[in-house]
Design a protein around this motif. Structure first.
Motif, short mmCIF file in Angstrom:
data_model
loop_
_atom_site.label_atom_id
_atom_site.label_comp_id
_atom_site.label_asym_id
_atom_site.label_seq_id
_atom_site.Cartn_x
_atom_site.Cartn_y
_atom_site.Cartn_z
N HIS A 21 21.12 4.82 -7.46
CA HIS A 21 19.98 3.95 -7.74
C HIS A 21 18.70 4.49 -7.11
CE1 HIS A 21 21.96 0.44 -9.42
NE2 HIS A 21 22.89 0.52 -8.48
N SER A 23 14.64 2.77 -6.29
CA SER A 23 14.13 1.42 -6.07
C SER A 23 13.83 0.73 -7.40
CB SER A 23 12.88 1.46 -5.19
OG SER A 23 11.88 2.25 -5.78
N SER A 26 17.23 -0.37 -9.02
CA SER A 26 17.88 -1.45 -8.28
C SER A 26 17.38 -2.82 -8.71
CB SER A 26 17.66 -1.29 -6.77
OG SER A 26 18.32 -0.13 -6.32
N THR A 67 25.74 1.18 -13.11
CA THR A 67 24.69 1.92 -12.41
C THR A 67 23.89 2.78 -13.39
OG1 THR A 67 25.97 1.96 -10.36
CG2 THR A 67 24.22 3.61 -10.58
#
Length: 104
Positions: A21, A23, A26, A67
């Motif tokens: 990830h 930022s 996420s 993800t």
């Protein structure tokens, strides 16, 4: 006795299946509920498939796919991805998702 090359490359093979990830990724929400994105702008369809997901355990494959969906959704500027892989009982084979941008 020298170690066969395959065993030296094996850890790299599994690390290559991992996705990490940022930022931005996420913050992307992956859901299997279409109602969450009502009133949002559809940006496109993506695939979270990993080349190695067929050899990973189902839970590990699902985590990797979610993800990847988050990362690819973030790359498109999306805030949400609707995908059947978000269901905790997901066992495959569908790894696709639809990216949406929600201004909430």
């Amino acid at each position: 006795m020298p170690i066969p090359r395959f065993f030296l490359l094996l850890p790299a093979l599994f690390l290559g299946a991992c996705a990490y990830h940022t930022s931005r990724s996420s913050a992307v929400v992956v859901t299997d509920t279409q109602g969450v994105v009502e009133g949002c702008t559809k940006l496109g369809v993506i695939d979270g498939k990993s080349d190695l997901h067929s050899v990973l355990l189902a839970d590990t494959a699902r985590d990797t796919i979610v993800t990847r969906l988050k990362i690819r959704g973030a790359e498109m500027g999306g805030s949400h991805v609707v995908s059947s892989a978000a269901d905790i009982k997901w066992k495959g084979p569908d790894t696709s998702g639809t990216v949406y941008k929600c201004n909430r």
